[in-house]
Design an enzyme around this catalytic site. Sequence first.
Site, PDB file in Angstrom:
ATOM      1  N   GLU A 150      23.077  80.901  23.912  1.00 31.85           N
ATOM      2  CA  GLU A 150      23.441  79.473  24.024  1.00 31.85           C
ATOM      3  C   GLU A 150      22.875  78.811  25.274  1.00 31.85           C
ATOM      4  O   GLU A 150      22.594  77.615  25.265  1.00 31.85           O
ATOM      5  CB  GLU A 150      24.965  79.317  23.995  1.00 31.85           C
ATOM      6  CG  GLU A 150      25.587  79.574  22.629  1.00 31.85           C
ATOM      7  CD  GLU A 150      25.972  81.024  22.411  1.00 31.85           C
ATOM      8  OE1 GLU A 150      25.578  81.885  23.234  1.00 31.85           O
ATOM      9  OE2 GLU A 150      26.670  81.308  21.416  1.00 31.85           O
TER      10      GLU A 150
ATOM     11  N   PHE B  51      41.748  83.243  19.135  1.00 29.83           N
ATOM     12  CA  PHE B  51      40.469  83.953  19.188  1.00 29.83           C
ATOM     13  C   PHE B  51      39.336  82.957  19.446  1.00 29.83           C
ATOM     14  O   PHE B  51      39.258  81.918  18.814  1.00 29.83           O
ATOM     15  CB  PHE B  51      40.227  84.690  17.862  1.00 29.83           C
ATOM     16  CG  PHE B  51      38.890  85.389  17.829  1.00 29.83           C
ATOM     17  CD1 PHE B  51      38.612  86.435  18.705  1.00 29.83           C
ATOM     18  CD2 PHE B  51      37.895  84.979  16.946  1.00 29.83           C
ATOM     19  CE1 PHE B  51      37.372  87.062  18.688  1.00 29.83           C
ATOM     20  CE2 PHE B  51      36.664  85.602  16.933  1.00 29.83           C
ATOM     21  CZ  PHE B  51      36.404  86.651  17.793  1.00 29.83           C
ATOM     22  N   GLN B  52      38.470  83.299  20.378  1.00 25.22           N
ATOM     23  CA  GLN B  52      37.344  82.458  20.792  1.00 25.22           C
ATOM     24  C   GLN B  52      37.783  81.063  21.221  1.00 25.22           C
ATOM     25  O   GLN B  52      37.082  80.089  21.008  1.00 25.22           O
ATOM     26  CB  GLN B  52      36.259  82.404  19.707  1.00 25.22           C
ATOM     27  CG  GLN B  52      35.564  83.751  19.545  1.00 25.22           C
ATOM     28  CD  GLN B  52      34.265  83.684  18.764  1.00 25.22           C
ATOM     29  OE1 GLN B  52      34.084  82.818  17.903  1.00 25.22           O
ATOM     30  NE2 GLN B  52      33.351  84.598  19.050  1.00 25.22           N
TER      31      GLN B  52
ATOM     32  N   LYS C 232      38.086  72.716  14.693  1.00 28.04           N
ATOM     33  CA  LYS C 232      37.595  73.028  13.362  1.00 28.04           C
ATOM     34  C   LYS C 232      38.270  72.179  12.286  1.00 28.04           C
ATOM     35  O   LYS C 232      37.629  71.796  11.304  1.00 28.04           O
ATOM     36  CB  LYS C 232      37.805  74.522  13.081  1.00 28.04           C
ATOM     37  CG  LYS C 232      36.997  75.009  11.883  1.00 28.04           C
ATOM     38  CD  LYS C 232      37.021  76.514  11.755  1.00 28.04           C
ATOM     39  CE  LYS C 232      36.164  76.963  10.585  1.00 28.04           C
ATOM     40  NZ  LYS C 232      36.198  78.417  10.415  1.00 28.04           N
TER      41      LYS C 232
ATOM     42  N   MET D 251      10.624  84.915  46.007  1.00 26.00           N
ATOM     43  CA  MET D 251      11.221  83.998  46.972  1.00 26.00           C
ATOM     44  C   MET D 251      12.330  84.705  47.757  1.00 26.00           C
ATOM     45  O   MET D 251      12.498  84.463  48.956  1.00 26.00           O
ATOM     46  CB  MET D 251      11.746  82.755  46.260  1.00 26.00           C
ATOM     47  CG  MET D 251      12.007  81.593  47.182  1.00 26.00           C
ATOM     48  SD  MET D 251      10.545  81.093  48.121  1.00 26.00           S
ATOM     49  CE  MET D 251       9.887  79.769  47.121  1.00 26.00           C
TER      50      MET D 251
END
Lengths: 605, 170
Positions: A61, A123-124, A173, A496
């Site tokens: 993502e 959940f999630q 949802k 760096m």
Amino acid sequence: MSQNPAATPAPDQPAGAEILLRALKEQGVEVIFGYPGGAVLPIYDAIFNQNAIRHILVRHEQAAVHAAEGYARSTGKVGVVLVTSGPGATNAVTGLVDALMDSIPIVCLTGQVPTHLIGNDAFQEADTTGITRPASKHNYLVKRSEDLARVVHEAFYVARAGRPGPVVIDLPKDILIGPAPYTPAATTPHRSYRPQIEPDASQIAKAVALLKSAKRPVIYTGGGVINAGPAASTALRALVRKTGFPCTSTLMGLGAYPAGDPLFLGMLGMHGTYEANWAMHDCDVMLNIGARFDDRVTGRLNAFSPGSRKIHIDIDSSSINKNVPVEIPVVADAGRAIEAILAAWDTDPAEIDRPAITAWWRQIDAWRGIDCLRFTQDMTKGAIIKPQYAVQRLYDITRELQKKTFITTEVGQHQMWAAQYFGFDAPNRWMTSGGLGTMGYGLPAAMGVQVAHPDALVIDIAGEASILMNIQEMSTLSQYRLPVKVFILNNQYMGMVRQWQELLHGARYSESYTAALPDFVKLADSFHGVGLRAKSVDELDDVIREMISLDRTVIADICVDEKENCFPMIPSGAPHNEMILGPEHGTSLQIGGAKSLTDEGLALV
Amino acid sequence: MPTTPHQRSAIISVLVENEAGILARVIGLFTGRGYNIDSLTVAPVDPAANHSRINIVTSGTDMVIEQIKSQLDRLVQVYRVADLSMQGPHVARELALIKMVCKGADRVEALRLAEAFRASVIDATLESFVFEMTGSTGKLDAFIDLMRGLGLAEVSRTGVAAIARGTTTI
């Protein structure tokens, strides 16, 4: 308060997911970068049933957001991201902050558990609006179906209006499944968010008067000029040429003014040119257009351009007087403000002080004579490649081939060398993570650029450490046959980090060497791309030409000098006039280089 | 050498859309950028227009207070931001509920002082009082200090609500 109070949900209306897609279409969305999951399945079902909006399936993502940033930065449009709830949203956070810091317009749709489960540790489930509040320009949690379409339209407005930025819409949802009414985008102004676009005429008049009185002026431009659209770059060119004033740019502003033009001093700041930083230090009038006096530009604040009177044009009033007090603030779109200055220039009867400006240019030319970006490349067969030379040859060859070229970078030494040695002549061709400094930005950003510009040459100038942070996107590139070129300046170190350890930590290279790097040629092969390698200077041109000629995803592994440092350098906490020039000019990091290295400087990033 | 910049106190009033998250956004702005909050009040002020008003008492240099105003002003749900302490004359009031638990002479003295300070008794038992008092932060502080020796048990304060004097509006 709904702007279309008549809209209420009714059972015969389409599902929220359908309404969402309809609103995206009305907003002109052509492509979404996303990754599915339980909470967003209704949206994926709606995507399945249509062809107007293309979906690019990323592999992480974070990469979806960077890809949308690349898309947005190279087109001027809003980039769109779709991720699921919980880990989908938290993985996107780095990308959101990146877009926030660099002012990139993004709309990020995140799934959420159904409204009745919010707060139950489902959940999630994650508190996405809570987590993304400081990571976005604005965010929404849609709790009522009748708000859905309005919120989507408003999110696009907020993302692109004023100083652009990322906007998150959290979508439970049940809102996506249940019926929802459609409302078209509002035609009336937003009730509370109305950024000032047009400059105040009296401030412009004061700015012009001050500019005309200047003896040692400098024009310092930033990403705001790019964000203001191509017309702003055109206006900037007209202003610089009309005034004959020297112009420098931040990392984010490169391309707004052509790099090859004699009035351009190159990039300024920590790894900017000698002439740009000295001009900033010694100028008497500074015109800042769309830059924000970032610490990478100013160096030590109380020694920054001590003798100058300053004008600051910014669309975000909170950027003005934040770090550096300025005398003439102008809150406006960069393009509109430059156009207003151009118009006022001709009506103001005063003349500029030509002899003083000529003398100023003589001084600047003397600084230029130092040739601060000089390096020596051993051209004998088998000689090791200098990273600067690799970027320079890449630039020369793309120019010779006259290809429309877009460059993205990761973060580190290679990024600075790309900024120093690749000349940008047009806006929107340069995508880099400036504010947040996100390693792993370049590959997914290049993906987004290539999606937007299928026929262009898109090159990610990378380091071997950064590239591994989002290397999984090689799989996305091959799935969509996106012929992105990954040009790795491979020095086996986090260069760096190594450079700072050399400078500040007694050359104790703690954890900055990457043992067991992958074989990038085989890695490209395993991702269905092409791998090339240049081990010595005589192989470089052939590899670059072959890389460009292939209509495939290519990784070119360029083995470069491991010990090379990035110069010039203003150490953190030092003023502009204490720049270190590097071994070409007889100074190094240890030997007499950094005069003003203090404990205070050591604490700075 | 630069001198230490002068710190001042400011009362900032913010008219906002009464929406979920706006208070968190304002508070997050202050904590995220390291600004002080000395007091904060929030309540709906115009239900028809869905407006709430937030009053923040903060302190900092002029540059920091200007920053705070600009940062607040660019929030999407913010309609207007006003620095009442700079804008001209204004009135600022706070309400306090003060619980005293005392008997005998202390009780008499507390009541007498309450009268002098125009605090009203809104609850009483044989061993306790609750005073309600409205006034400037300084007046409330002074009264509460006096009560400390007389059986002060608990204090609940609202924080400052402020408004400009005269015809000026936010």
